[in-house]
Design an enzyme around this catalytic site. Sequence first.
Site, PDB file in Angstrom:
ATOM      1  N   ARG A 235       0.845  -0.812  -0.014  1.00 24.21           N
ATOM      2  CA  ARG A 235      -0.157   0.076  -0.192  1.00 24.21           C
ATOM      3  C   ARG A 235       1.383   1.190  -0.060  1.00 24.21           C
ATOM      4  O   ARG A 235       1.464   1.477   0.891  1.00 24.21           O
ATOM      5  CB  ARG A 235      -1.069   0.167   1.563  1.00 24.21           C
TER       6      ARG A 235
ATOM      7  N   ASP B  32      -2.430   9.306   7.894  1.00 27.66           N
ATOM      8  CA  ASP B  32      -1.802   8.117   6.564  1.00 27.66           C
ATOM      9  C   ASP B  32      -0.586   9.294   6.302  1.00 27.66           C
ATOM     10  O   ASP B  32       1.132   7.849   6.111  1.00 27.66           O
ATOM     11  CB  ASP B  32      -2.146   7.503   5.911  1.00 27.66           C
TER      12      ASP B  32
HETATM   13  O1  MRU Z   1      -7.275   2.817   4.191  1.00 25.87           O
HETATM   14  P1  MRU Z   1      -7.650   2.229   5.708  1.00 25.87           P
HETATM   15  O2  MRU Z   1      -8.629   2.104   6.166  1.00 25.87           O
HETATM   16  O3  MRU Z   1      -6.001   1.816   5.921  1.00 25.87           O
HETATM   17  O4  MRU Z   1      -7.522   3.436   5.860  1.00 25.87           O
HETATM   18  C1  MRU Z   1      -7.234   4.193   7.411  1.00 25.87           C
HETATM   19  C2  MRU Z   1      -6.644   5.596   7.771  1.00 25.87           C
HETATM   20  O5  MRU Z   1      -6.752   6.441   6.344  1.00 25.87           O
HETATM   21  C3  MRU Z   1      -6.821   6.094   9.388  1.00 25.87           C
HETATM   22  O6  MRU Z   1      -7.380   7.508   9.003  1.00 25.87           O
HETATM   23  C4  MRU Z   1      -5.869   6.777   9.290  1.00 25.87           C
HETATM   24  O7  MRU Z   1      -4.533   5.432   8.544  1.00 25.87           O
HETATM   25  C5  MRU Z   1      -4.866   6.359  10.081  1.00 25.87           C
HETATM   26  S1  MRU Z   1      -5.756   5.493  11.491  1.00 25.87           S
HETATM   27  C6  MRU Z   1      -4.669   5.745  12.439  1.00 25.87           C
END
Ligand code: MRU
Length: 380
Positions: free
Chosen positions: A106, A259
């Site tokens: 990812r 992220d």
């Molecule tokens: O695609 P995801 O579900 O992995 O995305 C998660 C998010 O965008 C969260 O807000 C981010 O990772 C912060 S998690 C503490």
Amino acid sequence: CPTPRKTLLRWLKIRAMKINDIPTRTITPVAGIRAVDIIDQTALPHALRTVRLTTLDDAAHAIRSMQVRGAPLIGVTAAYGVALALAQHDDEATLLAAVRTLAATRPTAVNLHWALARMQAHLAALAAPSAGRRADAAWQEAAAIAEEDVEQCRRIGCHGFDLLRPVAEKRGRLELMTHCNAGWLATVDFGTALAPIYAAFDAGVDVHVWVSETRPRNQGLLTAWELKQHGVPHTLIADNAAGQLLSQGNVDAVIVGADRIAANADVANKIGTYLKALAAREAGVPFYVAAPRSTIDFRCPDGNSIPIEERNGDELRVVPGVDTSGLAGSIRQIPADEAVANPAFDVTPAKWISAIVTERGSCPATAAGLHNLYPEARHA
Ligand code: MRU
């Protein structure tokens, strides 16, 4: 708030998130063997299922398929993925191949690359590796990353509550809004954006959370599930309802995770974060971002340089769930040949962010603010 300092000090020591009153983490080493058990988040909120990861491929698949998700948990799982690979073969070629495989899972959450770089640096520092030594060291380092994540999230909880407490004291209650899932399911324990909410709730604050559904993958349902496990009052809303609630004065603050935070404090987070920040700004509602050090990318100058993951269009076209008898399945809501776009993240400009909450405290969303919290990053 009732003696919040004292309550929070206790929270710092003993709290752990629970499922059915049993303290539970999202990822747990299995005693006696080289394996970790994860909560399979693709089955939630309808079923609570554990999956065992024993190989590098298991770990890469878990991240790619979003059995584990959320920036900090992706990083921890990647670290264990390296350790699982080295448990099979303890050589340099295996290490490099594992890092390459995991790095490609990812693109947006920088915690993944942070964890891989830390594993590589730790293992490189080991003099003259001998059979099994690197494998043991990798396992211990992955476990250390997981433990640090727990501690950092606990601290984010306390610092975030410090920001929210004055509003709670003035209003006698707190109305918060969050997006996606930045709770304990997205980390090893406690969460980032939800940690201050748990801290407030545990300190006796009358708190209510507006949880946006977060189409297309509906991570808001995970947030609703974990808030319910902890007994925190909340209401699920369609993403499109957020602007109305903000404009009508129903929200004291918005708090989300991240992220990747660029050096200038622009923030990449789940798609839809940008629109919430925009609406919050217009409504004069504070907009907070909570994240640990591993989410800050000091080498990334600004939001334009953050890679945004484009995911499969079937995430929009096909909706998973359970039927009225509880049987798991999915329904097609958009024809297979309909063109769709599915960017998984967006970038919120630093100027719309009221503060960034980290394990070291809160700072203004500026390059200087981040550098003041992490002076050592100047040399990164
Ligand atoms: O695609 P995801 O579900 O992995 O995305 C998660 C998010 O965008 C969260 O807000 C981010 O990772 C912060 S998690 C503490």
